[in-house]
Enzyme design. Structure first.
Site, short mmCIF file in Angstrom:
data_model
loop_
_atom_site.label_atom_id
_atom_site.label_comp_id
_atom_site.label_asym_id
_atom_site.label_seq_id
_atom_site.Cartn_x
_atom_site.Cartn_y
_atom_site.Cartn_z
N GLY A 16 0.81 -1.22 0.00
CA GLY A 16 0.00 0.00 0.00
C GLY A 16 0.84 1.26 0.00
O GLY A 16 0.63 2.17 -0.81
N THR A 42 5.10 -6.95 4.20
CA THR A 42 4.72 -8.33 4.49
C THR A 42 4.60 -9.15 3.22
O THR A 42 5.13 -10.26 3.13
CB THR A 42 3.37 -8.35 5.25
OG1 THR A 42 3.52 -7.61 6.46
CG2 THR A 42 2.95 -9.76 5.58
N CYS A 43 3.89 -8.65 2.23
CA CYS A 43 3.60 -9.43 1.03
C CYS A 43 4.87 -9.96 0.37
O CYS A 43 5.00 -11.14 0.09
CB CYS A 43 2.79 -8.59 0.05
SG CYS A 43 2.53 -9.41 -1.52
N CYS A 48 2.82 -13.25 1.17
CA CYS A 48 2.32 -13.85 -0.08
C CYS A 48 3.39 -14.44 -0.99
O CYS A 48 3.27 -15.57 -1.45
CB CYS A 48 1.56 -12.81 -0.90
SG CYS A 48 0.62 -11.64 0.06
N LYS A 51 5.64 -17.25 0.58
CA LYS A 51 4.69 -18.33 0.87
C LYS A 51 4.35 -19.10 -0.42
O LYS A 51 4.35 -20.32 -0.46
CB LYS A 51 3.43 -17.73 1.50
CG LYS A 51 2.32 -18.67 1.88
CD LYS A 51 1.34 -18.96 0.77
CE LYS A 51 0.72 -17.81 0.07
NZ LYS A 51 -0.26 -17.05 0.78
N ALA A 114 9.99 5.26 11.87
CA ALA A 114 9.38 6.59 11.91
C ALA A 114 8.40 6.67 13.07
O ALA A 114 7.63 5.74 13.32
CB ALA A 114 8.65 6.86 10.61
N TYR A 178 -6.23 -18.68 7.10
CA TYR A 178 -5.42 -18.75 5.88
C TYR A 178 -4.01 -19.31 6.15
O TYR A 178 -3.55 -20.24 5.51
CB TYR A 178 -5.17 -17.33 5.34
CG TYR A 178 -6.28 -16.67 4.57
CD1 TYR A 178 -6.25 -16.64 3.18
CD2 TYR A 178 -7.31 -16.00 5.22
CE1 TYR A 178 -7.22 -15.97 2.45
CE2 TYR A 178 -8.29 -15.33 4.51
CZ TYR A 178 -8.23 -15.31 3.12
OH TYR A 178 -9.20 -14.65 2.41
N ILE A 179 -3.33 -18.67 7.12
CA ILE A 179 -1.90 -18.98 7.28
C ILE A 179 -1.72 -20.40 7.79
O ILE A 179 -0.86 -21.14 7.31
CB ILE A 179 -1.23 -17.93 8.20
CG1 ILE A 179 -1.30 -16.55 7.52
CG2 ILE A 179 0.21 -18.31 8.51
CD1 ILE A 179 -0.68 -15.41 8.32
N GLU A 182 -2.46 -22.86 4.96
CA GLU A 182 -1.44 -22.81 3.90
C GLU A 182 -0.14 -23.46 4.34
O GLU A 182 0.47 -24.25 3.60
CB GLU A 182 -1.20 -21.36 3.48
CG GLU A 182 -2.41 -20.76 2.77
CD GLU A 182 -2.23 -19.32 2.32
OE1 GLU A 182 -2.99 -18.88 1.43
OE2 GLU A 182 -1.34 -18.62 2.84
N ARG A 205 -13.05 -20.47 9.19
CA ARG A 205 -14.29 -19.79 9.61
C ARG A 205 -14.54 -18.60 8.69
O ARG A 205 -13.61 -17.87 8.33
CB ARG A 205 -14.16 -19.32 11.06
CG ARG A 205 -15.40 -18.65 11.60
CD ARG A 205 -15.34 -18.54 13.12
NE ARG A 205 -14.24 -17.69 13.57
CZ ARG A 205 -14.30 -16.35 13.66
NH1 ARG A 205 -15.41 -15.73 13.32
NH2 ARG A 205 -13.27 -15.66 14.09
N GLY A 262 -3.65 -15.46 13.95
CA GLY A 262 -4.13 -14.15 13.54
C GLY A 262 -3.03 -13.10 13.51
O GLY A 262 -1.90 -13.34 13.96
N ALA A 341 -8.03 -16.14 -2.46
CA ALA A 341 -7.56 -17.51 -2.62
C ALA A 341 -6.85 -17.94 -1.35
O ALA A 341 -6.15 -17.15 -0.73
CB ALA A 341 -6.62 -17.62 -3.80
N HIS A 437 -13.30 -27.20 -23.38
CA HIS A 437 -13.28 -28.62 -23.06
C HIS A 437 -11.98 -29.27 -23.50
O HIS A 437 -11.47 -28.95 -24.57
CB HIS A 437 -14.45 -29.30 -23.79
CG HIS A 437 -14.60 -30.74 -23.44
ND1 HIS A 437 -15.06 -31.16 -22.22
CD2 HIS A 437 -14.33 -31.86 -24.16
CE1 HIS A 437 -15.08 -32.49 -22.20
NE2 HIS A 437 -14.64 -32.93 -23.36
N GLU A 442 -14.88 -25.64 -17.01
CA GLU A 442 -16.11 -25.68 -17.80
C GLU A 442 -17.33 -25.98 -16.93
O GLU A 442 -18.46 -25.66 -17.30
CB GLU A 442 -16.00 -26.68 -18.96
CG GLU A 442 -15.90 -28.12 -18.56
CD GLU A 442 -15.68 -29.04 -19.77
OE1 GLU A 442 -16.50 -29.01 -20.71
OE2 GLU A 442 -14.68 -29.78 -19.78
#
Ligand code: NDP
Length: 459
Positions: A16, A42-43, A48, A51, A114, A178-179, A182, A205, A262, A341, A437, A442
């Site tokens: 961000g 973090t990402c 992400c 990972k 900072a 998630y974590i 994964e 959840r 968390g 995802a 197909h 599909e």
């Protein structure tokens, strides 16, 4: 000439913060950004990206098994250190790229912590103190663990899991989000004896109940031991590992224990209180829909605001901030129908409402279309793994309000399905789309049979 050193000072060079600072600098403003760790946040550094490399590394085991069914004789061994080195080189390259792009845009980068001194003054600890017309808080989140749990100091979090000196033989992962899910897949795929323990009735959840039940079954097929409705009483270091003492009286010894219980907003020691920035009860920075905090010239985006903690969302919040503040086109991000995802094994991709949410919000009920099938690639493996696809449709408008997929390539598929859900397309419009197909995807345009209450109960 402005009375401030900078037009914008951004704290935190994650997804961000980097996007907001680059856009603003490219628009001709004087921008600085401070980062106390590595550029990328973090990402890129501990989320992400590494990972996903770990998921890909661990998935080979499964692919080798499939290959055997196709006649390949695969003899393979895995070297954790080789992988870690390759991963770290790539992460360093990406971090360097982020830093270089900040430079190219004209953003001044401060490596350091900072701290706000007042609403317009930032101290970069040990370096200098500067002023800015506006300040953007983009410090993200950090792992949270239950600190009052006896022996918690023996546990690691995802941050350390990226740098384990050796691959353990046995791991226990606490959490069902998630974590946890994964990393359970990662370690199990790499041959580690893996136990997942979660306090609730089923993992993930907040996700659709069919997804939760299906995934729990599938990860067990991949060798993960899942213990539900249970949590730790304590952890104890032993001569041979760590003893997990569980509420149900069981004791499990493992080499590593990872808590994925968390993440919390990263606000500690930032000086937000000094500047008068209001926090909510969970410590998240309170913002309005345009990401403005309780102090007029201070804004906040990303995980530190604890709205929807996903990288692409933080990036969109950054763009909306820039448009609102510097381009005079007030914008706020639309949190509806954001696809997500879970890179479990098999992975999950979902967008829109769960069936339960849709039943709550669709006045005239919902139509549910659901299929479970064996992915074609597994035909020669003897595997009983199944894929799940589910469409949730508003019975009144016939709009597809939710798509839920568990199985190979689910994250790739859901990105495309999300376009249709976001556009508000109906089931008839899905069906008018000709199938590709043979693919798993599909199924999304060929599901004919609505679930009746009877076959729903049968699952
Ligand atoms: P989540 O909030 O998803 O999950 C936390 C888990 O820990 C839940 O299962 C929760 O249980 C459990 N938990 C909480 N407190 C305790 C406790 N005291 N004892 C035992 N269990 C506990 O957090 P994660 O850390 O997994 O991920 C953080 C966020 O990061 C996610 O919400 C997501 O937004 C983001 N993320 C996104 C990814 C992606 O997009 N693929 C990947 C990784 C993270 P309960 O459900 O009962 O509260």
């Amino acid at each position: 000439m402005s009375q401030y050193d900078y037009d914008l000072f951004v704290i935190g060079a994650g997804s961000g913060g980097v996007r907001a600072s680059r856009l603003t600098a490219l628009g001709g403003k004087r921008v600085a950004i401070a980062e106390e760790h590595r550029v990328g946040g973090t990402c890129v550094i501990r989320g992400c990206v590494p990972k996903k490399f770990m998921v890909m590394a661990s998935d080979f085991t499964h692919q080798f098994e499939i290959a055997r069914g196709y006649g390949w004789d695969v003899q393979a061994t895995f070297d954790w250190k080789t992988f870690l080195e390759a991963k770290d080189v790539e992460i360093a390259r990406l971090s360097g790229l982020y830093a270089a792009n900040l430079g190219k845009a004209g953003v001044e980068l401060f490596h350091g912590r900072a701290v706000l001194k007042d609403a317009h003054t930032v101290e970069i600890v040990g370096k200098k103190t500067v002023t800015a017309e506006r300040i953007l808080i983009a410090t993200g989140g950090r792992p949270w663990v239950p600190e009052d749990l006896p022996g918690i100091e023996h546990a690691i979090t995802s941050e350390e899991a990226f740098h384990l000196p050796e691959l353990p033989k046995r791991i226990l992962i606490a959490g069902g989000g998630y974590i946890a899910v994964e990393f359970a897949g990662i370690f199990a795929g790499l041959g580690v004896e893996t136990t997942l323990i979660y306090r609730g009735p089923n993992i993930l959840r907040g996700f659709d109940d069919d997804v939760r039940a299906h995934l729990a079954g599938e990860i067990e097929k991949r060798g993960i031991k899942v213990i539900l409705g249970c949590q730790h009483e304590s952890l104890e270091k032993t001569a041979t590992g760590i003893l997990n003492k569980l509420e149900n009286g069981h004791q499990i010894e493992t080499d590593v224990v990872m808590f994925a219980t968390g993440r919390v907003p990263h606000v500690k020691g930032l000086g937000l209180e000094t500047a008068g920035v209001r926090l909510d009860d969970n410590g998240a920075v309170c913002v309005d829909e345009f990401s403005r905090t309780s102090v007029d010239n201070i804004w906040a985006i990303g995980d530190v605001t604890d709205r929807m903690n996903l990288t692409p969302v933080a990036i969109r919040e950054a763009v909306a901030f820039h448009e609102t503040v510097y381009r005079d086109t007030p914008q706020h991000f639309d949190y509806e129908a954001v696809a997500t995802a879970v890179f479990s094994q098999p992975p999950v991709g979902v967008v829109g409402l769960t069936e339960a949410e849709a039943r709550h919000s669709c006045a005239k009920g919902v139509d549910v279309y659901l299929t479970r099938f064996r992915p074609m690639k597994y035909a020669f493996t003897g595997s009983d793994e199944r894929m799940l696809m589910k469409l949730v449709v508003d019975a009144d408008t016939q709009r597809v309000v939710g798509v839920h997929i568990v199985g190979p390539e689910a994250p790739e598929m859901i990105q495309l399905a999300a376009i249709a859900v976001k556009a508000g397309l109906t089931k008839a419009q899905f069906d008018a789309t000709c199938a590709v197909h043979p693919t798993a995807a599909e199924e999304l345009v060929t599901l004919k049979e609505k679930q009746s209450p009877q076959n729903m109960a049968a699952g």
